[in-house]
Design a protein around this motif. Structure first.
Motif, short mmCIF file in Angstrom:
data_model
loop_
_atom_site.label_atom_id
_atom_site.label_comp_id
_atom_site.label_asym_id
_atom_site.label_seq_id
_atom_site.Cartn_x
_atom_site.Cartn_y
_atom_site.Cartn_z
N ILE A 104 44.29 50.76 27.57
CA ILE A 104 44.43 49.79 28.11
C ILE A 104 43.06 49.09 27.83
O ILE A 104 42.25 49.31 28.22
CB ILE A 104 44.05 50.68 29.77
CG1 ILE A 104 45.02 51.48 29.64
CG2 ILE A 104 44.14 49.55 30.46
CD1 ILE A 104 44.16 52.74 29.81
N TYR A 105 43.70 47.10 28.09
CA TYR A 105 42.12 46.77 27.69
C TYR A 105 42.56 45.95 29.51
O TYR A 105 43.53 45.62 29.12
CB TYR A 105 43.05 45.72 27.09
CG TYR A 105 42.56 46.15 25.73
CD1 TYR A 105 41.46 46.12 24.92
CD2 TYR A 105 43.88 46.56 24.69
CE1 TYR A 105 41.88 47.13 23.31
CE2 TYR A 105 43.73 47.69 23.08
CZ TYR A 105 43.01 47.38 22.79
OH TYR A 105 42.47 48.37 21.41
N LEU A 106 41.31 46.33 30.24
CA LEU A 106 40.86 45.27 31.43
C LEU A 106 40.76 43.88 30.78
O LEU A 106 39.55 43.76 30.16
CB LEU A 106 40.31 45.63 31.85
CG LEU A 106 40.83 48.03 32.24
CD1 LEU A 106 39.36 48.00 33.64
CD2 LEU A 106 41.87 47.16 33.19
N ILE A 107 41.22 42.73 31.28
CA ILE A 107 40.25 41.71 31.18
C ILE A 107 40.05 40.26 32.06
O ILE A 107 41.40 40.56 33.03
CB ILE A 107 41.27 41.00 29.98
CG1 ILE A 107 41.76 41.77 28.66
CG2 ILE A 107 40.58 39.56 29.31
CD1 ILE A 107 42.91 41.06 28.24
N ARG A 108 39.24 40.13 32.50
CA ARG A 108 39.28 39.03 34.18
C ARG A 108 39.71 37.97 32.96
O ARG A 108 39.74 37.22 32.02
CB ARG A 108 37.74 39.11 33.96
CG ARG A 108 37.33 38.14 34.72
CD ARG A 108 35.82 37.42 35.30
NE ARG A 108 35.47 37.05 36.57
CZ ARG A 108 34.36 36.11 36.99
NH1 ARG A 108 33.32 36.44 36.09
NH2 ARG A 108 34.55 35.33 37.86
N HIS A 109 40.01 36.44 34.18
CA HIS A 109 40.35 35.25 33.72
C HIS A 109 39.60 34.50 32.96
O HIS A 109 38.09 35.30 32.98
CB HIS A 109 41.02 34.92 35.03
CG HIS A 109 39.85 34.44 35.85
ND1 HIS A 109 39.20 33.26 36.12
CD2 HIS A 109 39.71 35.29 37.11
CE1 HIS A 109 38.65 33.59 37.43
NE2 HIS A 109 39.10 34.54 38.15
N ALA A 110 39.96 33.26 32.51
CA ALA A 110 39.13 32.48 31.89
C ALA A 110 38.58 32.00 33.05
O ALA A 110 38.42 31.88 33.80
CB ALA A 110 39.55 31.86 31.00
N GLN A 111 37.44 30.88 32.51
CA GLN A 111 36.66 30.14 33.41
C GLN A 111 37.34 29.21 34.29
O GLN A 111 38.54 28.51 33.92
CB GLN A 111 35.61 29.41 32.89
CG GLN A 111 34.71 28.97 34.03
CD GLN A 111 34.17 27.58 33.30
OE1 GLN A 111 33.50 26.98 32.40
NE2 GLN A 111 32.87 28.02 33.53
N ALA A 112 37.56 29.46 36.38
CA ALA A 112 37.99 28.77 36.97
C ALA A 112 37.59 27.19 36.86
O ALA A 112 35.86 27.46 37.05
CB ALA A 112 38.69 29.57 37.95
N ALA A 113 38.09 26.56 37.65
CA ALA A 113 37.42 24.87 38.71
C ALA A 113 36.19 26.50 39.93
O ALA A 113 35.40 25.60 39.62
CB ALA A 113 38.52 25.09 39.34
N GLU A 157 26.85 43.80 38.59
CA GLU A 157 26.29 44.28 36.87
C GLU A 157 27.77 45.04 36.25
O GLU A 157 28.61 44.93 35.34
CB GLU A 157 25.29 45.00 36.32
CG GLU A 157 24.31 44.11 36.81
CD GLU A 157 23.87 44.76 37.81
OE1 GLU A 157 24.09 45.36 39.06
OE2 GLU A 157 22.27 43.39 38.63
N ASP A 158 28.96 44.97 37.71
CA ASP A 158 30.27 45.61 37.20
C ASP A 158 31.19 44.36 37.08
O ASP A 158 32.56 44.70 36.85
CB ASP A 158 30.72 46.27 38.04
CG ASP A 158 29.93 48.21 38.16
OD1 ASP A 158 29.34 48.67 37.26
OD2 ASP A 158 29.33 48.42 39.74
N LEU A 159 30.91 42.92 37.29
CA LEU A 159 31.90 42.09 37.40
C LEU A 159 31.29 41.48 36.03
O LEU A 159 30.53 41.02 35.61
CB LEU A 159 31.57 41.27 38.50
CG LEU A 159 31.96 41.21 39.45
CD1 LEU A 159 30.97 42.68 40.63
CD2 LEU A 159 31.34 40.06 40.02
N SER A 160 32.56 41.30 35.18
CA SER A 160 32.72 41.27 33.54
C SER A 160 32.62 39.99 33.83
O SER A 160 32.75 39.07 34.60
CB SER A 160 33.62 41.27 32.86
OG SER A 160 35.29 41.35 33.29
N HIS A 161 32.64 38.99 32.08
CA HIS A 161 32.80 37.67 31.81
C HIS A 161 33.86 37.11 32.35
O HIS A 161 34.59 37.78 31.88
CB HIS A 161 31.66 37.80 31.04
CG HIS A 161 29.93 37.34 31.41
ND1 HIS A 161 29.70 38.57 30.71
CD2 HIS A 161 29.09 36.38 30.74
CE1 HIS A 161 28.14 38.83 31.26
NE2 HIS A 161 27.79 37.02 30.86
#
Length: 218
Positions: A4-13, A172-176
């Motif tokens: 499983i790959y967990l991916i945070r969304h790209a930079q938003a406004a 620190e648990d929040l990804s980029h």
């Protein structure tokens, strides 16, 4: 084994404006769309069998990029939504420091205890995300899965995967933005393999939530 790959969304406004986005359906920023070009190529390497995404626009646009050269089934999953920020949604972080400094400080110092006025408790997000995650994995045994979601939502899941209660969640648990976290599951055992991998992005394009508190009275 299931990967499983967990991916945070790209930079938003909202990330650029330093506002609490929550369920606000923000567009991606110009830099966010640029990040997706790199993430799309990373998606070819991940080669998921199926992609799940939060229904919010910033996540769905990111999921489409992951899937651009793969063409796997892409499913919208409400269980992957970001935390509901209640009355703080769409407002700047510096405002919260004035309105409710105790709760604002919780977000930075002990996010597991955070709940915006009229919003969802982080403890509920933790329960929701774990339940949704387990169901997705159960339905896709021995496959490669991509899950696209949000900072706080994925942060609660990372906390659980690290065998910690929500009270022990850290900023620190929040990804980029577009960070890729790799998880495996085998015989019911989940392993957090790699957290917040940004190797697909040039360093100057790596963005994420600032872990520095806003100054009071700013």
């Amino acid at each position: 084994m299931t990967t499983i790959y967990l991916i945070r969304h790209a930079q938003a406004a909202g990330n650029v404006g330093h506002v609490f986005q929550g369920h606000v359906n923000s567009n991606l920023s110009p830099l966010g769309y640029a990040q997706l070009e790199y993430l799309a190529r990373r998606g070819q390497e991940l080669h998921p069998d199926i992609v799940y995404s939060s229904p919010l626009k910033r996540a769905m646009e990111t999921a489409k990029a992951v899937n651009r050269f793969v063409g796997a089934p892409l499913l919208s999953e409400p269980g992957l939504l970001e935390i509901d920020g209640g009355r703080w949604e769409g407002k700047g972080w510096d405002v919260f420091q004035k309105e409710d400094p105790v709760m604002a400080n919780h977000f930075f110092d002990s996010p597991g205890y955070f709940q915006a006025p009229g919003g969802e408790a982080m403890s509920h997000v933790y329960q929701r995300m774990v339940q949704c995650f387990k169901q997705i994995v159960k339905s896709n045994q021995d496959k490669t899965i991509c899950i696209v979601s949000h900072g706080c939502a994925l942060g609660t899941l990372v906390t659980w995967l690290d065998h910690r209660p929500v009270e022990a969640m850290r900023c620190e648990d929040l990804s980029h933005n577009t960070g890729v976290t790799t998880v495996t599951e085998e015989n019911g055992v989940f392993t957090l393999v790699k957290f917040d991998d940004l190797s697909h992005l040039p360093k100057e394009m790596q963005t994420g939530f600032t872990k520095t508190k806003p100054k009071q009275g700013r």
